[in-house]
Motif scaffolding. Structure first.
Motif, PDB file in Angstrom:
ATOM      1  N   GLY A 213       0.815  -1.223   0.000  1.00 23.64           N
ATOM      2  CA  GLY A 213       0.000   0.000   0.000  1.00 23.64           C
ATOM      3  C   GLY A 213       0.844   1.266   0.000  1.00 23.64           C
ATOM      4  N   PHE A 214       0.336   2.264  -0.692  1.00 16.95           N
ATOM      5  CA  PHE A 214       0.915   3.618  -0.666  1.00 16.95           C
ATOM      6  C   PHE A 214      -0.224   4.587  -0.339  1.00 16.95           C
ATOM      7  N   HIS A 215       0.140   5.830  -0.056  1.00 18.15           N
ATOM      8  CA  HIS A 215      -0.904   6.810   0.271  1.00 18.15           C
ATOM      9  C   HIS A 215      -1.724   7.224  -0.944  1.00 18.15           C
ATOM     10  N   ILE A 216      -1.031   7.392  -2.068  1.00 16.62           N
ATOM     11  CA  ILE A 216      -1.742   7.934  -3.245  1.00 16.62           C
ATOM     12  C   ILE A 216      -1.439   7.099  -4.492  1.00 16.62           C
ATOM     13  N   ARG A 217      -2.350   7.208  -5.453  1.00 20.75           N
ATOM     14  CA  ARG A 217      -2.219   6.404  -6.666  1.00 20.75           C
ATOM     15  C   ARG A 217      -0.912   6.695  -7.411  1.00 20.75           C
ATOM     16  N   TYR A 218      -0.492   7.946  -7.364  1.00 22.73           N
ATOM     17  CA  TYR A 218       0.727   8.352  -8.069  1.00 22.73           C
ATOM     18  C   TYR A 218       1.937   7.524  -7.602  1.00 22.73           C
ATOM     19  N   HIS A 219       2.008   7.255  -6.296  1.00 22.27           N
ATOM     20  CA  HIS A 219       3.128   6.457  -5.772  1.00 22.27           C
ATOM     21  C   HIS A 219       3.002   4.997  -6.209  1.00 22.27           C
ATOM     22  N   CYS A 220       1.760   4.502  -6.316  1.00 21.26           N
ATOM     23  CA  CYS A 220       1.547   3.136  -6.825  1.00 21.26           C
ATOM     24  C   CYS A 220       2.062   3.056  -8.262  1.00 21.26           C
ATOM     25  N   ASN A 221       1.705   4.049  -9.056  1.00 18.79           N
ATOM     26  CA  ASN A 221       2.128   4.034 -10.464  1.00 18.79           C
ATOM     27  C   ASN A 221       3.648   4.111 -10.567  1.00 18.79           C
ATOM     28  N   ASN A 222       4.251   4.950  -9.732  1.00 20.71           N
ATOM     29  CA  ASN A 222       5.719   5.031  -9.741  1.00 20.71           C
ATOM     30  C   ASN A 222       6.338   3.680  -9.406  1.00 20.71           C
ATOM     31  N   PHE A 223       5.746   2.994  -8.426  1.00 18.57           N
ATOM     32  CA  PHE A 223       6.296   1.700  -8.018  1.00 18.57           C
ATOM     33  C   PHE A 223       6.184   0.702  -9.174  1.00 18.57           C
ATOM     34  N   ILE A 224       5.014   0.650  -9.785  1.00 18.92           N
ATOM     35  CA  ILE A 224       4.815  -0.309 -10.881  1.00 18.92           C
ATOM     36  C   ILE A 224       5.779   0.005 -12.040  1.00 18.92           C
ATOM     37  N   ASP A 225       5.936   1.279 -12.343  1.00 19.84           N
ATOM     38  CA  ASP A 225       6.873   1.673 -13.413  1.00 19.84           C
ATOM     39  C   ASP A 225       8.309   1.279 -13.057  1.00 19.84           C
ATOM     40  N   THR A 226       8.654   1.422 -11.773  1.00 16.89           N
ATOM     41  CA  THR A 226      10.019   1.090 -11.347  1.00 16.89           C
ATOM     42  C   THR A 226      10.276  -0.411 -11.509  1.00 16.89           C
ATOM     43  N   VAL A 227       9.313  -1.219 -11.064  1.00 18.70           N
ATOM     44  CA  VAL A 227       9.467  -2.672 -11.199  1.00 18.70           C
ATOM     45  C   VAL A 227       9.564  -3.044 -12.675  1.00 18.70           C
ATOM     46  N   ASP A 228       8.725  -2.432 -13.471  1.00 24.42           N
ATOM     47  CA  ASP A 228       8.706  -2.717 -14.911  1.00 24.42           C
ATOM     48  C   ASP A 228      10.085  -2.464 -15.516  1.00 24.42           C
ATOM     49  N   ARG A 229      10.736  -1.439 -15.025  1.00 25.61           N
ATOM     50  CA  ARG A 229      12.028  -1.068 -15.591  1.00 25.61           C
ATOM     51  C   ARG A 229      13.180  -1.939 -15.064  1.00 25.61           C
ATOM     52  N   GLU A 230      13.066  -2.365 -13.804  1.00 22.38           N
ATOM     53  CA  GLU A 230      14.224  -3.007 -13.175  1.00 22.38           C
ATOM     54  C   GLU A 230      14.174  -4.532 -13.137  1.00 22.38           C
ATOM     55  N   LEU A 231      12.971  -5.119 -13.184  1.00 21.47           N
ATOM     56  CA  LEU A 231      12.884  -6.580 -13.017  1.00 21.47           C
ATOM     57  C   LEU A 231      12.153  -7.227 -14.189  1.00 21.47           C
ATOM     58  N   GLU A 232      12.415  -8.508 -14.360  1.00 18.02           N
ATOM     59  CA  GLU A 232      11.667  -9.285 -15.350  1.00 18.02           C
ATOM     60  C   GLU A 232      10.341  -9.670 -14.704  1.00 18.02           C
ATOM     61  N   ALA A 233       9.443  -8.723 -14.590  1.00 16.92           N
ATOM     62  CA  ALA A 233       8.166  -8.987 -13.917  1.00 16.92           C
ATOM     63  C   ALA A 233       7.034  -8.632 -14.877  1.00 16.92           C
ATOM     64  N   ARG A 234       5.818  -9.091 -14.528  1.00 16.33           N
ATOM     65  CA  ARG A 234       4.673  -8.763 -15.386  1.00 16.33           C
ATOM     66  C   ARG A 234       3.713  -7.825 -14.669  1.00 16.33           C
ATOM     67  N   PRO A 235       3.853  -6.516 -14.901  1.00 14.68           N
ATOM     68  CA  PRO A 235       2.914  -5.595 -14.268  1.00 14.68           C
ATOM     69  C   PRO A 235       1.586  -5.590 -15.016  1.00 14.68           C
TER      70      PRO A 235
END
Ligand code: F6P
Length: 487
Positions: A213-235
């Motif tokens: 959980g994060f406080h706001i949607r913007y931080h969720c989106n940042n997290f998903i974008d970060t994972v997308d960029r750094e790991l072989e994951a499926r967002p």
């Protein structure tokens, strides 16, 4: 949501689960004061927010025992029942050596991750030795929690950036554990996060959670974008989830809040009224227009920016000299860290300079109290004030803003709030400012002071409706319900 309603709902929902909360900071600290033990509550939004939830749910809270009398107050299992005046849950303390505290808490958590996640232009410091301690302490806490887990299915509710590795460690040992983590600070964009040398390990650790959980949607989106960029994951942006190594982590926003009713009730007590009079007399505040601010002394809070705005305001509106006082309450924080020493020096220097510039024989514009203020006195300061300033340069949520609203039982105060706080997304009737823009900020102070009582009351009533409804029980209910739903 009312506390009673939450209690009824959550008891039912948590059936079959044993709730554990885990944080670095403990909700109650025992300290020696000469030959007496006293219990204090730390200046921590996180612990203040979660304590009412624990009182309502019961269970165990595991945290670092940092008080000088903490070891003298626990039983053989390192536990003490809290709150001391009305025990309702267990606080289990984890002990750290000086080196562990230095490397894990001061070092990696607060010299690396804190500035990495807050865009406040303080450079993160990445030391390999701090990282090693961070890993070690995450294992230590995992051990402490695994010791506690019985046969019931555990719901482990992890708090914050001190424990990014913990969910994965727990999942390896107890795959049946339901792990939920709330990240109380912002999550930066991938561009900012990529400078961290151990970014992959941190992300993999966090993806051990069922729910993040994060406080706001913007931080969720940042997290998903970060994972997308750094790991072989499926967002999956539609479902706001990430599949990594066959396991799903849901990423959701839950804006944290406070126990509105408790603060509202406490502020109405006669003791607060008496404390208001005492403080007004002590600091010569009768007949003054009063502004107030309450912050940990942290470079993300924008304290020098408030003072700069006051300086501008008095330059542009000299008629307010002698009529206006701004009271800044500052709780010392993380003082061993050089950037915190610096911000303290900067604050002292600017208070001295601005007070010297504008002062008259019996008046100075800024009253700066560097101390841990008792709750009752804080309520009294809120009560007497005409406005409150929250000027964070970047903040996940900021609970002072919500506390101020709950304490304004007569709806007679204006909230000036930085646009760079999570709280500004919900609190539309506050006067929103950019704390970096001193002119605009000074103008906003004038607007707050000159606002008609009708408008002050209209805005504050609306703000109070929002926080009354979106309180800590609603937050806890939403996050725990979601966790159980996806389990
Ligand atoms: O809100 C972020 C936070 O780090 C919380 O986790 C913490 O309770 C608060 O700031 C105070 O910081 P500390 O626990 O380091 O004193």
């Amino acid at each position: 949501m009312k506390k009673k309603h939450f209690q009824r709902l959550i008891k039912d929902k948590l059936k079959g689960y044993h709730l554990f909360v885990l944080s670095n900071r403990e909700p109650y600290i025992h300290n020696w004061n000469e030959d007496r033990i006293e219990c204090i509550r730390p200046a921590s939004g996180l612990t203040i927010a979660l304590d009412p939830m624990m009182r309502a749910c019961g269970g165990a809270w595991i945290a670092h025992g940092s008080g000088t009398a903490d070891r003298d107050t626990v039983d053989n299992n390192q536990k003490v029942r809290v709150p001391p005046e009305d025990p309702q849950y267990d606080l289990k303390r984890v002990w750290l050596s000086k080196e562990e505290e230095e490397g894990y808490y001061y070092g990696f958590s607060n010299e690396a991750l804190w500035p990495l996640c807050h865009i406040a232009y303080t450079r993160p410091v990445f030391r390999l030795s701090d990282w090693e301690y961070y890993k070690k302490v995450n294992y230590l806490f995992a051990e402490a929690i695994l010791e506690e887990i019985g046969n019931e299915r555990p719901l482990i509710f992890i708090q914050d950036y001190h424990f990014a590795l913990l969910p994965r460690i727990i999942k390896e040992r107890r795959p049946d554990a339901l792990t939920v983590q709330f990240w109380h600070i912002p999550w930066p964009n991938p561009e900012a996060f990529r400078i961290c040398p151990w970014k992959k390990e941190l992300l993999e650790g966090l993806l051990g959670n069922n729910l993040l959980g994060f406080h706001i949607r913007y931080h969720c989106n940042n997290f998903i974008d970060t994972v997308d960029r750094e790991l072989e994951a499926r967002p999956d942006r539609e479902r706001s989830s990430i599949v990594y190594k066959g396991k799903t982590t849901y990423v959701r926003h839950f804006p944290i809040s406070i126990d509105f009713d408790a603060i509202d009730e406490s502020t109405r007590k006669r003791e607060v009224e008496e404390e208001t009079k005492r403080l007004k007399t002590k600091y010569h505040l009768f007949d003054k227009i009063i502004g107030v601010g309450v912050d940990r002394l942290d470079y993300t809070k924008g304290i020098p920016e408030k003072f700069r705005a006051i300086d501008f305001f008095l330059d542009q509106n000299p008629e307010y000299k002698k009529r206006f006082v701004y009271i800044q309450l500052g709780a010392p924080s993380r003082e061993h860290i050089p950037s915190y020493k610096q911000i303290n020096d900067e604050i002292d220097e600017s208070v001295e300079r601005i007070n010297w510039k504008h002062r008259t024989e019996h008046w100075s514009p800024i009253l700066f109290l560097r101390e841990h203020i008792p709750f009752l006195s804080m309520l009294a300061f809120y009560k007497m004030s005409n406005f409150c300033m929250v000027s964070s340069l970047h903040d996940g949520m900021n609970l002072v803003a919500k506390e101020y609203i709950a304490a304004k039982t007569d709806s007679d105060g204006v909230l000036i709030l930085s646009r760079f706080t999570g709280a500004s997304r919900e609190l539309n009737e506050a006067l929103l400012v950019n704390p970096y823009a001193a002119d605009e900020f000074a103008q906003t102070i004038k607007e707050a002071i000159e606002m008609t009582p009708e408008e002050v009351s209209r805005r504050m009533k609306k703000l109070r409706e929002i926080v009354r409804e979106r309180n800590i029980y609603r937050w806890a209910n939403q996050i725990l319900t979601k966790a159980i739903q996806i389990s």
